[in-house]
Design a protein around this motif. Structure first.
Motif, PDB file in Angstrom:
ATOM      1  N   PRO A 160      74.168 -44.077 -77.227  1.00 23.82           N
ATOM      2  CA  PRO A 160      73.370 -45.059 -77.490  1.00 23.82           C
ATOM      3  C   PRO A 160      73.811 -46.532 -77.652  1.00 23.82           C
ATOM      4  N   ALA A 161      75.258 -46.758 -78.275  1.00 26.91           N
ATOM      5  CA  ALA A 161      75.885 -47.878 -78.425  1.00 26.91           C
ATOM      6  C   ALA A 161      76.439 -48.535 -77.268  1.00 26.91           C
ATOM      7  N   LEU A 162      76.862 -47.725 -76.408  1.00 24.79           N
ATOM      8  CA  LEU A 162      77.303 -47.892 -75.068  1.00 24.79           C
ATOM      9  C   LEU A 162      76.200 -48.421 -74.366  1.00 24.79           C
ATOM     10  N   ILE A 163      75.130 -47.508 -74.225  1.00 24.73           N
ATOM     11  CA  ILE A 163      73.984 -47.984 -73.410  1.00 24.73           C
ATOM     12  C   ILE A 163      73.461 -49.430 -73.789  1.00 24.73           C
ATOM     13  N   SER A 164      73.306 -49.778 -75.170  1.00 21.90           N
ATOM     14  CA  SER A 164      73.189 -50.887 -75.667  1.00 21.90           C
ATOM     15  C   SER A 164      74.122 -52.107 -75.357  1.00 21.90           C
ATOM     16  N   ARG A 165      75.369 -51.847 -75.329  1.00 18.66           N
ATOM     17  CA  ARG A 165      76.373 -52.923 -74.777  1.00 18.66           C
ATOM     18  C   ARG A 165      76.158 -53.135 -73.370  1.00 18.66           C
ATOM     19  N   ILE A 166      75.808 -52.079 -72.532  1.00 18.89           N
ATOM     20  CA  ILE A 166      75.446 -52.349 -70.879  1.00 18.89           C
ATOM     21  C   ILE A 166      74.555 -53.273 -70.814  1.00 18.89           C
ATOM     22  N   THR A 167      73.287 -52.857 -71.670  1.00 14.21           N
ATOM     23  CA  THR A 167      72.163 -53.834 -71.427  1.00 14.21           C
ATOM     24  C   THR A 167      72.421 -55.294 -71.952  1.00 14.21           C
ATOM     25  N   ASP A 168      73.207 -55.428 -72.718  1.00 12.86           N
ATOM     26  CA  ASP A 168      73.638 -56.479 -73.477  1.00 12.86           C
ATOM     27  C   ASP A 168      74.284 -57.700 -72.336  1.00 12.86           C
ATOM     28  N   VAL A 169      74.721 -57.079 -71.248  1.00 11.53           N
ATOM     29  CA  VAL A 169      75.276 -57.899 -70.363  1.00 11.53           C
ATOM     30  C   VAL A 169      74.302 -59.038 -69.735  1.00 11.53           C
ATOM     31  N   VAL A 170      73.015 -58.913 -69.909  1.00  4.93           N
ATOM     32  CA  VAL A 170      72.155 -59.833 -69.497  1.00  4.93           C
ATOM     33  C   VAL A 170      71.915 -61.021 -70.356  1.00  4.93           C
ATOM     34  N   SER A 171      72.622 -61.064 -71.729  1.00  2.72           N
ATOM     35  CA  SER A 171      72.316 -62.116 -72.545  1.00  2.72           C
ATOM     36  C   SER A 171      72.597 -63.416 -71.927  1.00  2.72           C
ATOM     37  N   ASP A 172      73.861 -63.518 -71.435  1.00  3.77           N
ATOM     38  CA  ASP A 172      73.937 -64.991 -70.764  1.00  3.77           C
ATOM     39  C   ASP A 172      72.786 -65.460 -69.785  1.00  3.77           C
ATOM     40  N   GLU A 173      72.364 -64.376 -69.044  1.00  6.14           N
ATOM     41  CA  GLU A 173      71.481 -64.429 -67.820  1.00  6.14           C
ATOM     42  C   GLU A 173      69.942 -64.864 -68.533  1.00  6.14           C
ATOM     43  N   ILE A 174      69.825 -64.329 -69.879  1.00  3.29           N
ATOM     44  CA  ILE A 174      68.574 -64.900 -70.415  1.00  3.29           C
ATOM     45  C   ILE A 174      68.762 -66.034 -70.927  1.00  3.29           C
ATOM     46  N   THR A 175      69.807 -66.415 -71.527  1.00  2.00           N
ATOM     47  CA  THR A 175      70.089 -67.730 -71.853  1.00  2.00           C
ATOM     48  C   THR A 175      69.759 -68.963 -70.832  1.00  2.00           C
ATOM     49  N   ALA A 176      70.334 -68.524 -69.757  1.00  2.00           N
ATOM     50  CA  ALA A 176      70.204 -69.662 -68.288  1.00  2.00           C
ATOM     51  C   ALA A 176      69.027 -69.577 -68.207  1.00  2.00           C
ATOM     52  N   TRP A 177      68.375 -68.528 -68.115  1.00  2.00           N
ATOM     53  CA  TRP A 177      66.934 -68.355 -67.601  1.00  2.00           C
ATOM     54  C   TRP A 177      65.983 -68.962 -68.420  1.00  2.00           C
ATOM     55  N   SER A 383      65.967 -56.509 -83.739  1.00  2.00           N
ATOM     56  CA  SER A 383      66.172 -58.044 -84.045  1.00  2.00           C
ATOM     57  C   SER A 383      65.268 -58.731 -82.827  1.00  2.00           C
ATOM     58  N   ASP A 384      65.233 -60.064 -83.115  1.00  2.00           N
ATOM     59  CA  ASP A 384      64.293 -60.837 -82.030  1.00  2.00           C
ATOM     60  C   ASP A 384      65.048 -60.625 -80.800  1.00  2.00           C
ATOM     61  N   ASP A 385      66.401 -60.743 -80.674  1.00  2.00           N
ATOM     62  CA  ASP A 385      67.227 -61.173 -79.622  1.00  2.00           C
ATOM     63  C   ASP A 385      66.958 -59.511 -78.646  1.00  2.00           C
ATOM     64  N   ALA A 386      66.664 -58.299 -79.565  1.00  2.00           N
ATOM     65  CA  ALA A 386      66.579 -57.137 -78.691  1.00  2.00           C
ATOM     66  C   ALA A 386      65.339 -57.018 -78.106  1.00  2.00           C
ATOM     67  N   ALA A 387      64.169 -57.724 -78.911  1.00  2.00           N
ATOM     68  CA  ALA A 387      62.831 -57.653 -78.059  1.00  2.00           C
ATOM     69  C   ALA A 387      62.918 -58.403 -77.063  1.00  2.00           C
ATOM     70  N   ILE A 388      63.464 -59.695 -77.031  1.00  2.00           N
ATOM     71  CA  ILE A 388      63.434 -60.683 -76.101  1.00  2.00           C
ATOM     72  C   ILE A 388      64.276 -59.936 -74.670  1.00  2.00           C
ATOM     73  N   LYS A 389      65.202 -59.216 -75.052  1.00  2.00           N
ATOM     74  CA  LYS A 389      66.069 -58.508 -73.926  1.00  2.00           C
ATOM     75  C   LYS A 389      65.077 -57.580 -73.094  1.00  2.00           C
TER      76      LYS A 389
END
Length: 439
Positions: A160-177, A383-389
């Motif tokens: 599950p930790a790996l899956i979470s890291r894979i989905t975290d790749v959109v963090s920069d995309e979310i910030t830009a969006w 966290s808030d970031d997880a919900a927004i992701k």
């Protein structure tokens, strides 16, 4: 090996390549492969199956082509003598693919400068697998659900930790969006919220995820941002709307919203000419909560003359009639309309073509409905970031990858979603707001 962008290849070249692929995958060719696999006792899928072997062969051939492109000469070509670099054997690497785990022989060069594209260094998954994980996550599957799915279907171990890291790749995309420029003028803004549970300070609290959808001059709806907050108020809304103004939104003609504390005051401060309009459907629905089931059809029919009135005076007469007929039994029904009257009556000043497109926040309600489906599997977010992701990935899936309004639009696709009857409504917008819309 340079990555080829499909849209950069001439159309005729792509068509010819597609015909060659179709020929290679002709029924006769596939029949021969299946017959050979059967003779050899090899299954179609599963460990060591035909699909896995084909994946291995294709990946290894692609790696050899990449190496040849990197070195500038094919294996065994005399042109490579004295070039300063050469092939230096291979090493095995197991990668997760959509056909299951596949062990490929990755070529090396003597200088160690070779950087494969199709199977990058340090990665154990093909890009399609990461895309699949993001897609499953965006559809509401939890990290543990995805882990179990990959193990069951592809025989792949992924924590599950790996899956979470894979989905975290959109963090920069979310910030830009969240910070991208937006249009200067939106004829309509819809503002609404859905509730999510988030762990905050060691406690799980319910927070409102506020969405703002803009309908641009072409009638295309796009989500402009997500804001997570546990308490609403004028200060919070002033910050949200100021962010939108700083991103380029200079004017909003009509802002449709419902009972959000402090929002009307913030709208008047940031866009002083904006018309604040309550959602008529929300108003009807909230007032009907006070009506018993047996009377709902009759009361719903009695409400139509109010929101279908041509003028405010006609609507007031219809409200008086509703009060005389049902006020004694359902005082809450009447009070709901009286409290919302000032935010309801702007609706009556518009032509019916405009009324049709601002009648309801169904556009955002539909989005919220789909987002609720993907959030309901989670008891709470860490966290808030997880919900927004998750909300962002859900929006990206629902509206398409071009929700940010950037980049080329694929053939047959539009950004966001359109608005029924927009052309007719836009003609009346131009008459009602002649100096505030771009020509």
């Amino acid at each position: 090996m340079n990555e080829i962008v499909p849209s950069a290849v001439p159309r005729e070249g792509r068509d010819a390549a597609a015909r060659r692929v179709t020929g290679a995958l002709s029924p006769a060719a596939i029949d021969r492969l299946l017959a050979d696999a059967e003779d050899a006792g090899v299954g179609i899928d599963g460990e060591g199956g035909l699909l896995q072997q084909m994946m291995k062969a294709v990946l290894e051939r692609a790696l050899q082509v990449e190496m040849a492109d990197h070195l500038g000469y094919e294996a065994g070509d005399p042109a490579g003598r004295g070039s300063g670099n050469s092939r230096n054997g291979r090493y095995p690497k197991t990668v997760t693919t959509t056909a299951g785990p596949v062990t490929v022989d990755v070529p090396r060069d003597r200088t160690g400068a070779f950087e494969p594209v199709i199977v990058p260094k340090g990665k154990r998954r093909l890009a399609q697998v990461d895309d699949m994980i993001l897609s499953l996550y965006a559809r509401g599957m939890t990290t543990r659900d995805i882990t179990a799915h990959l193990k069951e279907v592809y025989g792949t171990d992924a924590s599950p930790a790996l899956i979470s890291r894979i989905t975290d790749v959109v963090s920069d995309e979310i910030t830009a969006w969240q910070n991208r420029p937006v249009d200067e003028v939106y004829p309509i803004l819809y503002i609404d919220a859905l509730r999510v549970k988030v762990r905050d300070g060691g406690m799980v609290t319910s927070k409102a995820a506020h969405l703002v959808i803009g309908v641009d001059v072409d009638g295309i709806k796009n989500v402009l941002g997500i804001w997570l907050q546990d308490n609403e108020g004028a200060k919070f809304w002033l910050n949200v709307l100021t962010q939108l103004k700083n991103r380029g939104l200079k004017d909003a003609l009509i802002v449709c919203c419902d009972g959000l504390t402090g929002l009307p005051e913030a709208i008047s401060t940031v866009w002083d000419k904006a018309i604040i309009q309550t959602c008529v459907t929300h108003l009807i629905r909230s007032s009907m909560k006070y009506v018993t089931y047996t009377d709902r059809k009759k009361v719903a029919a009695a409400l139509k003359p109010i929101y279908g009135a041509a003028t405010e005076s006609e609507a007031l007469s219809a409200l008086d009639q509703l009060r005389d007929e049902y006020g004694k039994n359902y005082p809450g029904l009447i009070a709901s309309w009286e409290r919302a009257w000032e935010e309801f009556i702007p609706f009556l000043a518009f032509d019916r073509e405009i009324r049709r497109v601002i009648y309801t926040t169904n556009a955002i309600e539909s989005l919220n409905y789909q987002l609720r489906k993907i959030t309901k599997n989670r008891g709470h977010f860490p966290s808030d970031d997880a919900a927004i992701k998750l909300l962002y990935l859900g929006i990206r899936r629902i509206e398409g990858r071009h929700i940010d309004g950037d980049g080329p639009i694929p053939k047959g696709r539009t950004r966001g979603t359109g608005t029924l009857g927009w052309k007719r409504a836009m003609n009346h917008f131009m008459l009602a707001f002649p100096d505030r819309l771009p020509l």
